[in-house]
Design a protein around this motif. Sequence first.
Motif, PDB file in Angstrom:
ATOM      1  N   VAL A 155       8.283  16.281  13.357  1.00 27.57           N
ATOM      2  CA  VAL A 155       7.532  17.634  12.951  1.00 27.57           C
ATOM      3  C   VAL A 155       6.109  17.792  12.495  1.00 27.57           C
ATOM      4  CG1 VAL A 155       8.111  19.974  11.867  1.00 27.57           C
ATOM      5  CG2 VAL A 155      10.129  18.524  12.733  1.00 27.57           C
ATOM      6  N   ASN A 156       5.184  18.352  13.133  1.00 22.38           N
ATOM      7  CA  ASN A 156       3.828  18.382  12.654  1.00 22.38           C
ATOM      8  C   ASN A 156       3.739  19.602  11.769  1.00 22.38           C
ATOM      9  OD1 ASN A 156       1.005  19.864  12.979  1.00 22.38           O
ATOM     10  ND2 ASN A 156       0.821  17.470  13.184  1.00 22.38           N
ATOM     11  N   LEU A 157       3.124  19.160  10.459  1.00 22.22           N
ATOM     12  CA  LEU A 157       3.101  20.040   9.351  1.00 22.22           C
ATOM     13  C   LEU A 157       1.780  20.664   9.188  1.00 22.22           C
ATOM     14  CD1 LEU A 157       5.589  18.468   6.494  1.00 22.22           C
ATOM     15  CD2 LEU A 157       5.884  19.952   8.247  1.00 22.22           C
ATOM     16  N   GLY A 158       0.957  20.338  10.020  1.00 23.03           N
ATOM     17  CA  GLY A 158      -0.673  20.694   9.893  1.00 23.03           C
ATOM     18  C   GLY A 158      -1.521  19.448  10.067  1.00 23.03           C
ATOM     19  N   ARG A 159      -1.412  18.529   8.935  1.00 22.32           N
ATOM     20  CA  ARG A 159      -2.235  17.322   8.962  1.00 22.32           C
ATOM     21  C   ARG A 159      -1.574  15.985   9.017  1.00 22.32           C
ATOM     22  NH1 ARG A 159      -6.602  17.521   4.124  1.00 22.32           N
ATOM     23  NH2 ARG A 159      -7.402  15.781   5.479  1.00 22.32           N
ATOM     24  N   ILE A 160       0.022  16.171   9.130  1.00 22.85           N
ATOM     25  CA  ILE A 160       0.547  14.809   9.238  1.00 22.85           C
ATOM     26  C   ILE A 160       1.975  15.120   9.817  1.00 22.85           C
ATOM     27  CG2 ILE A 160       1.741  15.395   7.012  1.00 22.85           C
ATOM     28  CD1 ILE A 160       1.498  12.197   6.771  1.00 22.85           C
ATOM     29  N   ASP A 161       2.548  14.349  10.475  1.00 26.29           N
ATOM     30  CA  ASP A 161       3.891  14.540  11.104  1.00 26.29           C
ATOM     31  C   ASP A 161       4.886  14.078  10.140  1.00 26.29           C
ATOM     32  OD1 ASP A 161       2.699  15.419  13.523  1.00 26.29           O
ATOM     33  OD2 ASP A 161       3.410  13.582  14.592  1.00 26.29           O
ATOM     34  N   ALA A 162       6.054  14.990   9.794  1.00 27.56           N
ATOM     35  CA  ALA A 162       7.101  14.587   9.090  1.00 27.56           C
ATOM     36  C   ALA A 162       8.435  14.135   9.885  1.00 27.56           C
ATOM     37  CB  ALA A 162       7.349  15.957   8.317  1.00 27.56           C
ATOM     38  N   MET A 163       9.447  13.825   9.508  1.00 26.76           N
ATOM     39  CA  MET A 163      10.702  13.162  10.069  1.00 26.76           C
ATOM     40  C   MET A 163      11.755  14.213   9.673  1.00 26.76           C
ATOM     41  SD  MET A 163      11.484  11.391  12.498  1.00 26.76           S
ATOM     42  CE  MET A 163       9.929  10.256  12.512  1.00 26.76           C
ATOM     43  N   LEU A 164      12.228  14.821  10.520  1.00 29.78           N
ATOM     44  CA  LEU A 164      13.746  15.598  10.504  1.00 29.78           C
ATOM     45  C   LEU A 164      14.837  14.503  11.013  1.00 29.78           C
ATOM     46  CD1 LEU A 164      15.393  18.183   9.773  1.00 29.78           C
ATOM     47  CD2 LEU A 164      14.690  18.889  12.050  1.00 29.78           C
ATOM     48  N   THR A 165      15.481  13.883  10.027  1.00 31.82           N
ATOM     49  CA  THR A 165      16.568  13.063  10.474  1.00 31.82           C
ATOM     50  C   THR A 165      17.613  13.799  11.073  1.00 31.82           C
ATOM     51  OG1 THR A 165      17.453  12.686   8.299  1.00 31.82           O
ATOM     52  CG2 THR A 165      15.732  11.125   8.900  1.00 31.82           C
ATOM     53  N   GLU A 166      18.468  12.902  11.953  1.00 28.96           N
ATOM     54  CA  GLU A 166      19.716  13.310  12.272  1.00 28.96           C
ATOM     55  C   GLU A 166      20.693  14.216  11.250  1.00 28.96           C
ATOM     56  OE1 GLU A 166      22.867  12.380  15.966  1.00 28.96           O
ATOM     57  OE2 GLU A 166      21.733  10.980  14.944  1.00 28.96           O
ATOM     58  N   ALA A 167      20.557  13.322  10.153  1.00 27.20           N
ATOM     59  CA  ALA A 167      21.410  13.781   9.068  1.00 27.20           C
ATOM     60  C   ALA A 167      21.167  14.965   8.465  1.00 27.20           C
ATOM     61  CB  ALA A 167      21.581  12.498   8.096  1.00 27.20           C
ATOM     62  N   GLU A 168      19.895  15.358   8.425  1.00 24.31           N
ATOM     63  CA  GLU A 168      19.313  16.508   8.054  1.00 24.31           C
ATOM     64  C   GLU A 168      19.056  17.697   8.930  1.00 24.31           C
ATOM     65  OE1 GLU A 168      18.875  17.005   4.790  1.00 24.31           O
ATOM     66  OE2 GLU A 168      19.076  14.948   4.133  1.00 24.31           O
ATOM     67  N   GLN A 169      19.724  17.728  10.025  1.00 23.10           N
ATOM     68  CA  GLN A 169      19.648  18.590  11.024  1.00 23.10           C
ATOM     69  C   GLN A 169      20.984  19.556  10.956  1.00 23.10           C
ATOM     70  OE1 GLN A 169      18.627  17.113  14.971  1.00 23.10           O
ATOM     71  NE2 GLN A 169      17.255  15.556  13.962  1.00 23.10           N
ATOM     72  N   VAL A 170      20.789  20.802  11.588  1.00 21.55           N
ATOM     73  CA  VAL A 170      22.051  21.678  11.504  1.00 21.55           C
ATOM     74  C   VAL A 170      22.924  21.373  12.948  1.00 21.55           C
ATOM     75  CG1 VAL A 170      22.894  23.901  11.519  1.00 21.55           C
ATOM     76  CG2 VAL A 170      21.061  23.241   9.986  1.00 21.55           C
ATOM     77  N   PRO A 171      24.010  21.050  12.814  1.00 16.46           N
ATOM     78  CA  PRO A 171      24.917  20.781  14.026  1.00 16.46           C
ATOM     79  C   PRO A 171      24.578  22.022  15.059  1.00 16.46           C
ATOM     80  CG  PRO A 171      26.162  20.020  12.137  1.00 16.46           C
ATOM     81  CD  PRO A 171      24.886  20.740  11.481  1.00 16.46           C
ATOM     82  N   GLY A 172      24.447  21.804  16.140  1.00 15.19           N
ATOM     83  CA  GLY A 172      24.512  22.964  17.075  1.00 15.19           C
ATOM     84  C   GLY A 172      22.912  23.392  17.385  1.00 15.19           C
ATOM     85  N   GLU A 173      22.117  23.210  16.428  1.00 20.48           N
ATOM     86  CA  GLU A 173      20.660  23.464  16.639  1.00 20.48           C
ATOM     87  C   GLU A 173      20.053  22.875  17.589  1.00 20.48           C
ATOM     88  OE1 GLU A 173      18.741  25.954  12.621  1.00 20.48           O
ATOM     89  OE2 GLU A 173      18.711  23.925  13.056  1.00 20.48           O
ATOM     90  N   HIS A 174      19.169  23.560  18.462  1.00 16.01           N
ATOM     91  CA  HIS A 174      18.359  22.597  19.382  1.00 16.01           C
ATOM     92  C   HIS A 174      17.049  23.274  19.572  1.00 16.01           C
ATOM     93  CE1 HIS A 174      21.859  20.695  20.989  1.00 16.01           C
ATOM     94  NE2 HIS A 174      22.699  21.957  21.213  1.00 16.01           N
ATOM     95  N   PHE A 175      16.145  22.221  19.551  1.00 16.69           N
ATOM     96  CA  PHE A 175      14.491  22.875  19.422  1.00 16.69           C
ATOM     97  C   PHE A 175      13.991  22.068  20.667  1.00 16.69           C
ATOM     98  CE2 PHE A 175      15.822  22.325  14.994  1.00 16.69           C
ATOM     99  CZ  PHE A 175      15.693  23.927  14.749  1.00 16.69           C
ATOM    100  N   ARG A 176      12.972  22.824  21.108  1.00 14.25           N
ATOM    101  CA  ARG A 176      12.075  22.206  22.338  1.00 14.25           C
ATOM    102  C   ARG A 176      10.545  21.788  21.548  1.00 14.25           C
ATOM    103  NH1 ARG A 176      12.546  27.250  26.273  1.00 14.25           N
ATOM    104  NH2 ARG A 176      12.113  28.405  24.198  1.00 14.25           N
ATOM    105  N   THR A 177      10.056  21.350  22.395  1.00 10.90           N
ATOM    106  CA  THR A 177       8.631  20.915  21.934  1.00 10.90           C
ATOM    107  C   THR A 177       7.793  22.162  21.758  1.00 10.90           C
ATOM    108  OG1 THR A 177       8.882  18.827  22.965  1.00 10.90           O
ATOM    109  CG2 THR A 177       6.518  19.469  22.414  1.00 10.90           C
ATOM    110  N   ASN A 178       6.914  22.133  20.717  1.00  8.08           N
ATOM    111  CA  ASN A 178       6.050  23.373  20.096  1.00  8.08           C
ATOM    112  C   ASN A 178       6.816  24.367  19.495  1.00  8.08           C
ATOM    113  OD1 ASN A 178       3.889  21.935  21.147  1.00  8.08           O
ATOM    114  ND2 ASN A 178       4.086  22.569  23.002  1.00  8.08           N
ATOM    115  N   ASP A 179       7.989  24.271  19.442  1.00  7.57           N
ATOM    116  CA  ASP A 179       8.943  25.266  18.528  1.00  7.57           C
ATOM    117  C   ASP A 179       8.571  25.364  17.179  1.00  7.57           C
ATOM    118  OD1 ASP A 179      10.470  26.261  20.676  1.00  7.57           O
ATOM    119  OD2 ASP A 179      12.358  25.082  20.009  1.00  7.57           O
ATOM    120  N   ARG A 180       8.108  26.544  16.718  1.00  8.62           N
ATOM    121  CA  ARG A 180       7.499  26.561  15.185  1.00  8.62           C
ATOM    122  C   ARG A 180       9.039  26.628  14.464  1.00  8.62           C
ATOM    123  NH1 ARG A 180       2.478  27.569  14.274  1.00  8.62           N
ATOM    124  NH2 ARG A 180       3.070  28.723  11.936  1.00  8.62           N
ATOM    125  N   ILE A 181       9.354  25.963  13.459  1.00  8.08           N
ATOM    126  CA  ILE A 181      10.628  25.886  12.732  1.00  8.08           C
ATOM    127  C   ILE A 181      10.122  25.965  11.139  1.00  8.08           C
ATOM    128  CG2 ILE A 181      11.999  25.067  14.534  1.00  8.08           C
ATOM    129  CD1 ILE A 181      11.814  22.288  12.996  1.00  8.08           C
TER     130      ILE A 181
END
Length: 217
Positions: A155-181
Amino acid sequence: MNKELMEALDILEKEKEISKETLFEAIENSLLTACKNHFGKADNVRVEIDRETADYHVYSDREVVKTEEDVEDPVLQITLDAAKEIDPKAKVGKIVSIPVESKDFGRIAATNAKNVITQKIREEERNVIYQQYFDKSRQVVTGVVQRRMGGNISVNLGRIDAMLTEAEQVPGEHFRTNDRIKVYILDVKQTDRGPRINVSRSHPELVKKLFEEEVTE
């Protein structure tokens, strides 16, 4: 005036958020390193850079001795007669600053300075980014989905990419490239490769903070 260098430093200060003073110090250190490589030692060498013009001057501080017979190291010492040509008030036992002028040194210094400054810019940029996002730890920010990396999401936060690990995701949520979250910054760590940021979509504080943002006081 070294107009080209001053303009470059101004741009770096604005775009990279690196102070000119930090860059000036990096240049001074690089010139000292070049002196050491060129002359074999630099303990008695000083570098002064005019903060207004970016012009630099290199001086060799040498102890004044009486005659040639008293000179044990020509890099560190100078005779009284030679010293008086530079400073009429020179006296035996005192220190005289001698301008260092060398075409070879100038070429070496330019190359060395470029490498050191480039490295310093990388280091300072990493520090600036680290501090910027460290200050946002435990806060909710908006990011843009970049790509999937196995079960993790970059996930790009502006000046750097962050990591959203599988363990920190909400089951059932699906995101596409360029989605703002919205994500919650769990931690920010400094590593040899630069800042590393972990974010969450499932942390209890995320829901709480999102609710607080929606509710008017």
